[in-house]
Motif scaffolding. Structure first.
Motif, PDB file in Angstrom:
ATOM      1  N   THR A   1       1.115  -0.982  -0.079  1.00  0.00           N
ATOM      2  CA  THR A   1      -0.307  -0.178  -0.349  1.00  0.00           C
ATOM      3  C   THR A   1       0.303   1.355  -0.100  1.00  0.00           C
ATOM      4  O   THR A   1       2.205   1.468  -0.304  1.00  0.00           O
ATOM      5  CB  THR A   1      -1.503  -0.302   0.639  1.00  0.00           C
ATOM      6  OG1 THR A   1      -1.551   1.288   1.470  1.00  0.00           O
ATOM      7  CG2 THR A   1      -0.132  -0.169   2.552  1.00  0.00           C
ATOM      8  N   GLY A   2      -0.062   2.134   0.135  1.00  0.00           N
ATOM      9  CA  GLY A   2       0.773   3.758   0.430  1.00  0.00           C
ATOM     10  C   GLY A   2       1.228   3.858   1.439  1.00  0.00           C
ATOM     11  O   GLY A   2       2.674   3.942   1.623  1.00  0.00           O
ATOM     12  N   ASN A   3       0.243   4.003   2.694  1.00  0.00           N
ATOM     13  CA  ASN A   3       0.775   4.791   4.337  1.00  0.00           C
ATOM     14  C   ASN A   3      -0.444   3.818   4.713  1.00  0.00           C
ATOM     15  O   ASN A   3      -1.329   3.586   4.494  1.00  0.00           O
ATOM     16  CB  ASN A   3      -0.034   5.768   3.742  1.00  0.00           C
ATOM     17  CG  ASN A   3       0.947   6.788   3.531  1.00  0.00           C
ATOM     18  OD1 ASN A   3       1.642   6.689   2.994  1.00  0.00           O
ATOM     19  ND2 ASN A   3       0.326   7.500   2.598  1.00  0.00           N
ATOM     20  N   VAL A   4       0.347   3.580   5.733  1.00  0.00           N
ATOM     21  CA  VAL A   4      -0.455   2.200   6.421  1.00  0.00           C
ATOM     22  C   VAL A   4      -0.707   3.513   7.828  1.00  0.00           C
ATOM     23  O   VAL A   4       0.512   3.706   8.222  1.00  0.00           O
ATOM     24  CB  VAL A   4      -0.020   1.428   7.177  1.00  0.00           C
ATOM     25  CG1 VAL A   4      -1.127   0.658   8.200  1.00  0.00           C
ATOM     26  CG2 VAL A   4       0.405   0.614   5.963  1.00  0.00           C
ATOM     27  N   GLY A   5      -1.562   3.407   8.783  1.00  0.00           N
ATOM     28  CA  GLY A   5      -1.599   4.661   9.862  1.00  0.00           C
ATOM     29  C   GLY A   5      -1.838   3.346  11.326  1.00  0.00           C
ATOM     30  O   GLY A   5      -1.310   2.560  11.100  1.00  0.00           O
ATOM     31  N   PRO A   6      -1.016   3.666  12.144  1.00  0.00           N
ATOM     32  CA  PRO A   6      -0.982   3.295  13.356  1.00  0.00           C
ATOM     33  C   PRO A   6      -1.565   2.203  14.266  1.00  0.00           C
ATOM     34  O   PRO A   6      -1.210   0.751  14.449  1.00  0.00           O
ATOM     35  CB  PRO A   6      -0.488   4.535  14.706  1.00  0.00           C
ATOM     36  CG  PRO A   6      -1.402   5.520  14.011  1.00  0.00           C
ATOM     37  CD  PRO A   6      -0.830   5.632  12.664  1.00  0.00           C
ATOM     38  N   ASN A   7      -3.238   2.004  13.681  1.00  0.00           N
ATOM     39  CA  ASN A   7      -4.394   1.226  13.969  1.00  0.00           C
ATOM     40  C   ASN A   7      -3.785  -0.203  13.477  1.00  0.00           C
ATOM     41  O   ASN A   7      -3.991  -1.202  13.315  1.00  0.00           O
ATOM     42  CB  ASN A   7      -5.389   2.465  14.098  1.00  0.00           C
ATOM     43  CG  ASN A   7      -5.511   2.997  14.920  1.00  0.00           C
ATOM     44  OD1 ASN A   7      -4.780   3.116  15.730  1.00  0.00           O
ATOM     45  ND2 ASN A   7      -6.947   3.954  15.155  1.00  0.00           N
ATOM     46  N   ALA A   8      -3.979   1.047  11.749  1.00  0.00           N
ATOM     47  CA  ALA A   8      -4.241  -0.266  10.950  1.00  0.00           C
ATOM     48  C   ALA A   8      -2.567  -0.992  11.566  1.00  0.00           C
ATOM     49  O   ALA A   8      -2.780  -2.794  11.032  1.00  0.00           O
ATOM     50  CB  ALA A   8      -4.250  -0.337   9.576  1.00  0.00           C
ATOM     51  N   HIS A   9      -1.918  -0.965  11.358  1.00  0.00           N
ATOM     52  CA  HIS A   9      -0.260  -1.275  11.681  1.00  0.00           C
ATOM     53  C   HIS A   9      -0.436  -2.225  12.694  1.00  0.00           C
ATOM     54  O   HIS A   9      -0.085  -3.126  12.745  1.00  0.00           O
ATOM     55  CB  HIS A   9       0.306  -0.115  11.832  1.00  0.00           C
ATOM     56  CG  HIS A   9       1.820  -0.719  11.492  1.00  0.00           C
ATOM     57  ND1 HIS A   9       2.375  -1.258  12.017  1.00  0.00           N
ATOM     58  CD2 HIS A   9       3.232  -0.684   9.986  1.00  0.00           C
ATOM     59  CE1 HIS A   9       3.776  -1.329  12.112  1.00  0.00           C
ATOM     60  NE2 HIS A   9       3.692  -1.162  10.563  1.00  0.00           N
ATOM     61  N   ARG A  10      -0.957  -1.611  13.174  1.00  0.00           N
ATOM     62  CA  ARG A  10      -1.473  -2.580  14.874  1.00  0.00           C
ATOM     63  C   ARG A  10      -1.661  -3.643  14.612  1.00  0.00           C
ATOM     64  O   ARG A  10      -2.145  -5.307  15.358  1.00  0.00           O
ATOM     65  CB  ARG A  10      -1.591  -1.613  15.727  1.00  0.00           C
ATOM     66  CG  ARG A  10      -1.220  -2.375  17.116  1.00  0.00           C
ATOM     67  CD  ARG A  10      -1.931  -1.081  18.388  1.00  0.00           C
ATOM     68  NE  ARG A  10      -2.500  -1.883  19.108  1.00  0.00           N
ATOM     69  CZ  ARG A  10      -2.915  -0.989  20.236  1.00  0.00           C
ATOM     70  NH1 ARG A  10      -3.431  -0.170  20.286  1.00  0.00           N
ATOM     71  NH2 ARG A  10      -3.478  -2.607  21.619  1.00  0.00           N
ATOM     72  N   VAL A  11      -2.812  -3.517  13.903  1.00  0.00           N
ATOM     73  CA  VAL A  11      -4.123  -4.813  13.594  1.00  0.00           C
ATOM     74  C   VAL A  11      -3.860  -5.905  12.951  1.00  0.00           C
ATOM     75  O   VAL A  11      -2.960  -7.411  13.479  1.00  0.00           O
ATOM     76  CB  VAL A  11      -5.366  -4.768  12.779  1.00  0.00           C
ATOM     77  CG1 VAL A  11      -6.376  -5.858  13.228  1.00  0.00           C
ATOM     78  CG2 VAL A  11      -6.051  -4.097  14.146  1.00  0.00           C
ATOM     79  N   LEU A  12      -2.633  -5.637  11.766  1.00  0.00           N
ATOM     80  CA  LEU A  12      -2.278  -6.089  10.316  1.00  0.00           C
ATOM     81  C   LEU A  12      -0.906  -7.499  11.526  1.00  0.00           C
ATOM     82  O   LEU A  12      -0.810  -7.839  11.689  1.00  0.00           O
ATOM     83  CB  LEU A  12      -1.469  -6.061   9.607  1.00  0.00           C
ATOM     84  CG  LEU A  12      -2.932  -5.273   8.451  1.00  0.00           C
ATOM     85  CD1 LEU A  12      -2.170  -4.334   7.603  1.00  0.00           C
ATOM     86  CD2 LEU A  12      -3.846  -5.809   7.988  1.00  0.00           C
ATOM     87  N   GLY A  13      -0.075  -6.137  12.389  1.00  0.00           N
ATOM     88  CA  GLY A  13       1.313  -6.179  13.323  1.00  0.00           C
ATOM     89  C   GLY A  13       0.529  -7.411  13.701  1.00  0.00           C
ATOM     90  O   GLY A  13       1.072  -9.008  13.560  1.00  0.00           O
ATOM     91  N   SER A  14      -0.372  -7.207  14.502  1.00  0.00           N
ATOM     92  CA  SER A  14      -0.644  -8.483  15.355  1.00  0.00           C
ATOM     93  C   SER A  14      -1.210 -10.117  15.020  1.00  0.00           C
ATOM     94  O   SER A  14      -1.333 -11.317  15.348  1.00  0.00           O
ATOM     95  CB  SER A  14      -2.134  -8.181  16.464  1.00  0.00           C
ATOM     96  OG  SER A  14      -1.907  -7.172  17.098  1.00  0.00           O
ATOM     97  N   ALA A  15      -1.460 -10.006  14.067  1.00  0.00           N
ATOM     98  CA  ALA A  15      -2.246 -11.050  12.590  1.00  0.00           C
ATOM     99  C   ALA A  15      -0.672 -11.371  12.127  1.00  0.00           C
ATOM    100  O   ALA A  15      -1.105 -12.740  11.030  1.00  0.00           O
ATOM    101  CB  ALA A  15      -3.166 -11.192  11.758  1.00  0.00           C
TER     102      ALA A  15
END
Lengths: 279, 121, 290
Positions: free
Chosen positions: B68-82
């Motif tokens: 993607t272009g940019n990832v915000g912190p919330n989405a980053h956290r959720v994706l990271g946890s998975a």
């Protein structure tokens, strides 16, 4: 009687009118419902005696009990809960505090705690004004919750003056909903007229009688005045544009401080309004 | 492995959209079969938490890599946890991005690219 | 592509006047009016509407005839949106937040969340650029959601046409529409005035931009009506690392120009117009970095 002071456009002089009306009448209850930008206190200078927190509930999740089934995330209409891997992630800023996640959790893994979203401040202003204001905490989109907390303090059998937020969406509607009369403050410019028309639509829908005050009279054109005359809308008062008034305002001083003859004019408005009130 | 790409359109010729939560479409590409599908991103309509909702959808699709272009912190956290890998700051067409991924030309993004939107993204 | 939102906290400090003039001065850009319940940007830009879309707002609960009046929903609603004073359940749409708890607990499935039309949003062409704007139905809810819709459209157009900037005219206050208008932008410009209310609201709205970590500029409008207060705003900016980008003097010509549907920057004798041009020169450096 509940008398609200509103305007579609911001900065037209709602607070100026509400405050000077209160000071002119002397004895009343004053409620600042513009909880996102409460300013009446700068002019009424109340002696704040009591501060009360407005709170909402936020969930927290017991890790040892939760099995990451995902039902809470699925239920939450505000995207405040996500389940990724074996973990529940909670985003407090998105939570509306509905308690849905607690309700749907099959494991009993959700608990709740109180979180502050704003304050109600109560005090007394001279000569005889019972002052109340709501103050929303920045970053929380809980405007209506703070206003609803203010509702509980509305007294009976006394003149209530409500200083409303600008606009014509839910926070404005919530502020005027119980009013017997609403004063719409506008300015004689195309912006002022455009927003006045939308506010009038809202009040007509709600069946609330209204009248108009034109502030900074002389700065723009006469479209607002012509519109009111043509549509038989009562113009309660015209406040001329005056650099001196603006300077008094900037220091938190009232129009009565500047020229005491305004007291009589505001008292007359109240007499005029009493002829048209809802009840 | 499945790859989720934020996209401005529905084909491989579309550009990688700079917004993760608010892109109009996701292309889900399977690097083994070279098949792909497009998904309309419903979460862009959300007033708050679009990134969170989009991330949840990506997880449900069993995607292993996000481009993607940019990832915000919330989405980053959720994706990271998975344990989903994130490659951000990517521009150009979806097709080029997939080629570069296959050639292993990307560097994984360690943290969010855009400051916290306090969850309203 | 860069985005800037012009906000103020307090209403009527001059957001729309400044935004309109910026939009006339800018190039390669899209304009957005995010003050959806009292939109005014169209007044000066005078655009032609090219496309109108229905705004379907967030869902609110609606109760059907199957209701047995058991009161379960009323007990669990946290927003006092359900009342049971008369013989049947009533849902107050102003208080309902659309959480779905009542729908979930209703034993006879008499409650459904329904979304309705709450306004319209438009893509329009002005002589300067595309304008994306909206009209929320009077008294309607979900102004924040409508701002999100409008910004999605603007960002899509900007992406497809390779535009360099989006200029967003914000709403007063610090609530839903303001937060939605700030989400993900590169810069925020706070327009304030040197009055106690102006300063109070400036500080509150700055709390919000700080929260979002957005690079913030400040501009003092009508700075000469109270020089002491202007000084206080300067001090606050200095202490909080806010770039003070300009100060505009009080100028009668601003309202006169507006009433004649003219741009203040086109009035050569206007001091306010000259200052707005100077401020734009600074903002331009940020919006068009290359």
């Amino acid at each position: 009687m509940i008398l609200s002071v509103a305007s579609g456009k911001g900065g037209t002089g709602k607070t100026t009118v509400a405050v000077n009306l209160a000071l002119s009448v002397g004895f009343c209850q004053f409620m600042d419902y513009d909880v996102e930008a409460p300013n009446a206190a700068f002019f009424l200078k109340p002696d704040i005696k009591h501060i009360q927190k407005v709170e909402m509930k936020h969930p927290y999740f017991l890790k040892e009990v939760c099995n990451a089934c995902g039902k809470c995330a699925e239920f939450c209409n505000f995207n405040a809960v996500a389940v990724a891997g074996d973990e529940v992630i909670f985003f407090p800023e998105l939570c509306h505090g509905c308690g849905g996640c607690l309700l749907v959790c099959p494991e009993g893994a959700v608990r709740e705690k109180d979180v502050e979203i704003g304050k109600i401040k109560k005090g007394f202003s001279k000569p005889g004004i019972n002052f109340y204001m709501g103050d929303l905490k920045p970053g929380y989109m809980r405007t209506i919750s703070v206003q609803a907390a203010l509702d509980k303090f509305i007294e009976k059998d006394i003149l209530i003056i409500i200083d409303c937020p600008p606009g014509t969406s839910c926070p404005m509607v919530f502020s005027v909903k119980d009013s017997d009369y609403c004063i719409l403050v506008t300015e004689p410019t195309p912006y002022g007229l455009n927003d006045l028309l939308i506010s009038i639509e809202v009040l007509k829908d709600m069946g609330i009688p209204y009248g108009v005050i034109i502030n900074r009279d002389g700065i723009g054109n006469d479209e607002v005045e012509n519109y009111c005359r043509k549509n038989n809308i009562k113009i309660l008062l015209k406040i001329p544009n005056d650099m001196e008034v603006a300077k008094y305002y900037s220091r938190g001083e009232s129009m009565l401080d500047y020229d005491i003859s305004w007291k009589g004019k505001f008292e007359n408005i109240l007499k005029e309004i009493k002829k048209d009130v809802r009840k | 492995m499945k790859v989720g790409i934020s996209s401005t359109g529905t084909s491989l010729e579309s550009n990688v959209d700079m917004r993760f939560g608010r892109c109009p479409y996701f292309i889900i590409y399977d690097t083994e079969s070279n098949d792909f599908e497009h998904i309309e991103n419903q979460s862009r309509q959300a007033m708050g938490g679009a990134g969170i909702q989009a991330a949840q959808m990506i997880i449900d699709k069993k995607v292993g890599v996000v481009i993607t272009g940019n990832v915000g912190p919330n989405a980053h956290r959720v994706l990271g946890s998975a344990n989903i890998k994130i490659y951000s700051g990517i521009t150009g067409t979806v097709k080029d991005a997939i080629e570069k991924l296959k050639k292993d030309e990307f560097k994984e993004t360690a943290g969010p690219d855009v400051p916290s939107h306090f969850g309203t993204g | 592509m860069k985005q800037i939102t012009i906000i103020s906290g307090k209403g009527g400090t001059g957001k729309t006047t400044i935004a309109s003039n910026f939009i006339k001065l800018a190039r390669d850009h899209i304009a957005v009016d995010s003050d959806v319940d009292a939109a005014n940007l169209h007044i000066l830009l005078d655009p032609k509407i090219k496309e109108t879309k229905d705004f379907i707002g967030g869902a609110v609960a609606e109760v059907s005839d199957e209701c047995t009046n058991c009161g379960e929903c009323e007990n669990l609603c946290r927003f006092e949106a359900i009342s049971n004073s008369s013989s049947d359940i009533k849902i107050d749409p102003i208080r309902c937040e659309g959480c779905g708890v009542c729908e979930y607990v209703c034993p006879v499935d008499a409650i459904k969340l329904e979304s309705n039309n709450q306004g319209y949003y438009y893509t329009s062409e002005s002589s300067f650029c595309t304008l994306v704007h909206a009209k929320l139905n009077p008294g309607a809810e979900n102004s924040g959601l409508l701002v999100t819709r409008v910004r999605n459209v603007a960002e899509d157009i900007a992406n497809n046409q390779n535009k360099k900037a989006i200029i967003i005219d914000g709403a007063p206050g610090i609530g839903c529409p303001v937060i939605s208008s700030l989400n993900g932008v590169d810069y925020a410009m706070i327009v304030t005035e040197p009055t106690l209310s102006g300063i109070g609201d400036f500080i509150k709205v700055f709390e919000v931009t700080k929260f979002f970590n957005i690079k913030t500029f400040a501009c003092v409008n009508k700075y000469d009506i109270n020089l002491n207060n202007t000084e206080k705003i300067y001090d606050f900016c200095l202490k909080n690392d806010i770039e003070l980008i300009g100060k505009i003097p009080y100028d009668d010509k601003v309202s006169i120009c507006l009433s004649n549907r003219k741009f203040i920057i086109d009035e050569p004798s206007s001091e306010a117009g000259k200052e707005i041009k100077k401020i734009w020169e600074k903002v331009k450096e940020y919006l068009y970095p290359n």
